[in-house]
Write a protein that holds these residues in place. Sequence first.
Motif, PDB file in Angstrom:
ATOM      1  N   GLY A  24       0.812  -1.222   0.000  1.00 19.51           N
ATOM      2  CA  GLY A  24       0.000   0.000   0.000  1.00 19.51           C
ATOM      3  C   GLY A  24       0.836   1.258   0.000  1.00 19.51           C
ATOM      4  O   GLY A  24       0.523   2.229  -0.698  1.00 19.51           O
ATOM      5  N   ILE A  25       1.921   1.259   0.788  1.00 19.29           N
ATOM      6  CA  ILE A  25       2.802   2.433   0.817  1.00 19.29           C
ATOM      7  C   ILE A  25       3.447   2.639  -0.542  1.00 19.29           C
ATOM      8  O   ILE A  25       3.612   3.776  -1.016  1.00 19.29           O
ATOM      9  CB  ILE A  25       3.855   2.264   1.924  1.00 19.29           C
ATOM     10  CG1 ILE A  25       3.181   2.344   3.298  1.00 19.29           C
ATOM     11  CG2 ILE A  25       4.939   3.329   1.818  1.00 19.29           C
ATOM     12  CD1 ILE A  25       4.076   1.964   4.440  1.00 19.29           C
ATOM     13  N   GLY A  26       3.820   1.532  -1.206  1.00 20.71           N
ATOM     14  CA  GLY A  26       4.363   1.654  -2.560  1.00 20.71           C
ATOM     15  C   GLY A  26       3.381   2.292  -3.519  1.00 20.71           C
ATOM     16  O   GLY A  26       3.751   3.126  -4.364  1.00 20.71           O
ATOM     17  N   LEU A  27       2.108   1.924  -3.405  1.00 22.74           N
ATOM     18  CA  LEU A  27       1.081   2.537  -4.263  1.00 22.74           C
ATOM     19  C   LEU A  27       0.910   4.019  -3.954  1.00 22.74           C
ATOM     20  O   LEU A  27       0.728   4.831  -4.868  1.00 22.74           O
ATOM     21  CB  LEU A  27      -0.248   1.799  -4.082  1.00 22.74           C
ATOM     22  CG  LEU A  27      -0.320   0.368  -4.632  1.00 22.74           C
ATOM     23  CD1 LEU A  27      -1.650  -0.270  -4.269  1.00 22.74           C
ATOM     24  CD2 LEU A  27      -0.126   0.374  -6.146  1.00 22.74           C
ATOM     25  N   LEU A  28       0.960   4.379  -2.674  1.00 25.36           N
ATOM     26  CA  LEU A  28       0.823   5.792  -2.312  1.00 25.36           C
ATOM     27  C   LEU A  28       2.011   6.606  -2.816  1.00 25.36           C
ATOM     28  O   LEU A  28       1.856   7.766  -3.228  1.00 25.36           O
ATOM     29  CB  LEU A  28       0.699   5.937  -0.797  1.00 25.36           C
ATOM     30  CG  LEU A  28      -0.600   5.417  -0.168  1.00 25.36           C
ATOM     31  CD1 LEU A  28      -0.548   5.574   1.338  1.00 25.36           C
ATOM     32  CD2 LEU A  28      -1.810   6.141  -0.736  1.00 25.36           C
ATOM     33  N   ILE A  29       3.199   6.018  -2.782  1.00 21.95           N
ATOM     34  CA  ILE A  29       4.373   6.713  -3.333  1.00 21.95           C
ATOM     35  C   ILE A  29       4.212   6.911  -4.835  1.00 21.95           C
ATOM     36  O   ILE A  29       4.473   7.996  -5.366  1.00 21.95           O
ATOM     37  CB  ILE A  29       5.653   5.925  -3.006  1.00 21.95           C
ATOM     38  CG1 ILE A  29       5.911   5.944  -1.496  1.00 21.95           C
ATOM     39  CG2 ILE A  29       6.853   6.503  -3.752  1.00 21.95           C
ATOM     40  CD1 ILE A  29       7.059   5.057  -1.061  1.00 21.95           C
ATOM     41  N   ALA A  30       3.751   5.854  -5.512  1.00 23.41           N
ATOM     42  CA  ALA A  30       3.551   5.974  -6.964  1.00 23.41           C
ATOM     43  C   ALA A  30       2.446   6.956  -7.307  1.00 23.41           C
ATOM     44  O   ALA A  30       2.482   7.607  -8.365  1.00 23.41           O
ATOM     45  CB  ALA A  30       3.241   4.599  -7.552  1.00 23.41           C
ATOM     46  N   ALA A  31       1.447   7.099  -6.413  1.00 24.75           N
ATOM     47  CA  ALA A  31       0.318   7.992  -6.703  1.00 24.75           C
ATOM     48  C   ALA A  31       0.721   9.447  -6.762  1.00 24.75           C
ATOM     49  O   ALA A  31      -0.025  10.278  -7.303  1.00 24.75           O
ATOM     50  CB  ALA A  31      -0.772   7.803  -5.644  1.00 24.75           C
ATOM     51  N   ALA A  32       1.895   9.796  -6.195  1.00 27.52           N
ATOM     52  CA  ALA A  32       2.350  11.188  -6.268  1.00 27.52           C
ATOM     53  C   ALA A  32       2.567  11.624  -7.717  1.00 27.52           C
ATOM     54  O   ALA A  32       2.467  12.811  -8.030  1.00 27.52           O
ATOM     55  CB  ALA A  32       3.634  11.367  -5.459  1.00 27.52           C
ATOM     56  N   GLY A  47      -0.947  14.140  -2.836  1.00 32.84           N
ATOM     57  CA  GLY A  47      -0.197  15.063  -1.992  1.00 32.84           C
ATOM     58  C   GLY A  47       0.072  16.360  -2.722  1.00 32.84           C
ATOM     59  O   GLY A  47      -0.823  16.962  -3.325  1.00 32.84           O
ATOM     60  N   SER A  48       1.307  16.812  -2.667  1.00 30.99           N
ATOM     61  CA  SER A  48       1.680  18.034  -3.380  1.00 30.99           C
ATOM     62  C   SER A  48       2.270  17.742  -4.751  1.00 30.99           C
ATOM     63  O   SER A  48       2.852  18.630  -5.375  1.00 30.99           O
ATOM     64  CB  SER A  48       2.711  18.826  -2.543  1.00 30.99           C
ATOM     65  OG  SER A  48       3.836  18.020  -2.261  1.00 30.99           O
ATOM     66  N   GLY A  49       2.121  16.513  -5.219  1.00 31.80           N
ATOM     67  CA  GLY A  49       2.615  16.157  -6.541  1.00 31.80           C
ATOM     68  C   GLY A  49       1.703  16.663  -7.649  1.00 31.80           C
ATOM     69  O   GLY A  49       0.536  16.991  -7.428  1.00 31.80           O
ATOM     70  N   LYS A  50       2.240  16.725  -8.863  1.00 31.73           N
ATOM     71  CA  LYS A  50       1.487  17.174 -10.030  1.00 31.73           C
ATOM     72  C   LYS A  50       1.733  16.228 -11.180  1.00 31.73           C
ATOM     73  O   LYS A  50       2.817  15.656 -11.314  1.00 31.73           O
ATOM     74  CB  LYS A  50       1.893  18.600 -10.412  1.00 31.73           C
ATOM     75  CG  LYS A  50       1.530  19.641  -9.363  1.00 31.73           C
ATOM     76  CD  LYS A  50       1.913  21.044  -9.812  1.00 31.73           C
ATOM     77  CE  LYS A  50       1.556  22.072  -8.749  1.00 31.73           C
ATOM     78  NZ  LYS A  50       1.948  23.450  -9.152  1.00 31.73           N
ATOM     79  N   VAL A  51       0.706  16.066 -12.011  1.00 31.02           N
ATOM     80  CA  VAL A  51       0.818  15.180 -13.167  1.00 31.02           C
ATOM     81  C   VAL A  51       1.863  15.736 -14.123  1.00 31.02           C
ATOM     82  O   VAL A  51       1.873  16.921 -14.443  1.00 31.02           O
ATOM     83  CB  VAL A  51      -0.547  15.039 -13.869  1.00 31.02           C
ATOM     84  CG1 VAL A  51      -0.427  14.143 -15.095  1.00 31.02           C
ATOM     85  CG2 VAL A  51      -1.586  14.484 -12.907  1.00 31.02           C
ATOM     86  N   GLY A  52       2.759  14.858 -14.586  1.00 32.42           N
ATOM     87  CA  GLY A  52       3.790  15.280 -15.524  1.00 32.42           C
ATOM     88  C   GLY A  52       5.065  15.768 -14.881  1.00 32.42           C
ATOM     89  O   GLY A  52       6.054  16.018 -15.579  1.00 32.42           O
ATOM     90  N   GLU A  53       5.079  15.914 -13.548  1.00 34.15           N
ATOM     91  CA  GLU A  53       6.282  16.349 -12.850  1.00 34.15           C
ATOM     92  C   GLU A  53       6.912  15.176 -12.120  1.00 34.15           C
ATOM     93  O   GLU A  53       6.270  14.146 -11.908  1.00 34.15           O
ATOM     94  CB  GLU A  53       5.959  17.474 -11.860  1.00 34.15           C
ATOM     95  CG  GLU A  53       5.513  18.768 -12.526  1.00 34.15           C
ATOM     96  CD  GLU A  53       5.372  19.903 -11.527  1.00 34.15           C
ATOM     97  OE1 GLU A  53       5.611  19.668 -10.324  1.00 34.15           O
ATOM     98  OE2 GLU A  53       5.026  21.018 -11.956  1.00 34.15           O
TER      99      GLU A  53
END
Length: 463
Positions: free
Chosen positions: A229-237, A242-248
């Motif tokens: 699950g933590i791996g999926l949450l990291i990939a979801a960034a 979180g503060s991630g953005k698509v394409g970055e």
Amino acid sequence: MAEDQRTRPSLSRQLLPAVHGLLARPLSSYYLLIASSGLLLLVGLTMVFSATSVKAYAQHGSAFSMIGKQAVYALLGLVGFWICQRLPARTLRTLGRYILAVAVVLLVVLDALMALQKVKLLHEPQLGPVHAELLWLYLGPVGVQPSELAKLGVVLWGADLVARKGPALGHWRELATPLFPVIGLLFVLVGYNDLGTMLVLLALIVGLLWAAGVRLRVFAALAVLGTAGIGLLIAAASRGAGSGKVGEPNYRFARIANWLQPPENCSIGACYQLLQGRSAIYEGGWFGVGLGKSALKWDWLPQADNDFIFAIVAEELGVVGCAVVLALFSVLAYTGFRIARRVQDPFRRLAATAVTTWLVAQAVINIGGVVGLLPITGLPLPFISAGGSALVVTMAAIGILASFARAEPDAARALHARPPARWVRLLWAPLPPLPAPRRPGPERSGTPKPAGRAPASAGKGRP
């Protein structure tokens, strides 16, 4: 010289019995808890003022503007402490489900507003007077961090649930309903925006189940599921979590990658906060540069008053100051687990373990990230970091522990034997319930103790 060597053993022989004598007193747990948490709060207010005074003066023309807000939160936290210290265990068990329900509703609203903004259905994450800002949900000028409420809700609701199930927790069906679905829901609602808080929630659940005596194979399965699950949450960034953005670039993965490589191989842009935090620690040395004399708090170190306030402690107070903070957290951890071991009620034992695990895990993750032993997660340091919701909820949790400390069998008997004045009971805390009469244990009755670890020690006693 020979005389000094002869006196050293005698001093140690005198000191250790004195310490044991103090710890053997009926209300030792209560006083240790109040002293350690009170000193941590005092250190926190001092360091928040030191870390924010320069920035506050530059922005607002007053060095006291930010510490004034933190002092208000501290007063609200003391009110929460006072209320929770007075509440009986039955009321806390009932409140747990409502606190968790409110936290889930607020998390759904927060995540929905953030998601609608990212898919361009809303220009701003706002709907009427309700406004979302990453981890915060605002109703007009009043802001709350729902994930902090979720911690307290999981402690009370989870301890009540596990205590009621008792020995049935040895079966997977009892663990799967409704504990695992609720944890899965929180995993998504909290972890999508705040992976650090989700790690604390997982540690809290592990502490709760460990205190309940759940079989070790359950923890092995939880470790596999949690890691996935933590791996999926990291990939979801990479998809906007979180503060991630698509394409970055994936900022969560970048934090782990930067942590794994040596600092000299990390670029100044990617590791700026980590390098500045380490610079503050190096500058402090053994005794620090002096309280209020930090140079990196002059807008050189990001989040100097919050996530990285331990670096300011290291710079201004040195290794000695850091050792004092770590010693206070150690006393708090010892006291919390001591309370959990001594109380008789299963709910109190489970809730005390969960609260202590929560505070210790959060402190370890924060300090480990600052000194470079763990990746940076953005978690505040309990009692020390600036923040409203975190401080108020933490003080309320300490109030719950204080209530349990007064309910220890020896403490309850001592308080009933010499009850405080009536006005003290009205203004501070009522008398705890008297414990059940002592019954002879297996050793006294001659019956051998059962071998092995009980599948659910939480089932002992009346839930």
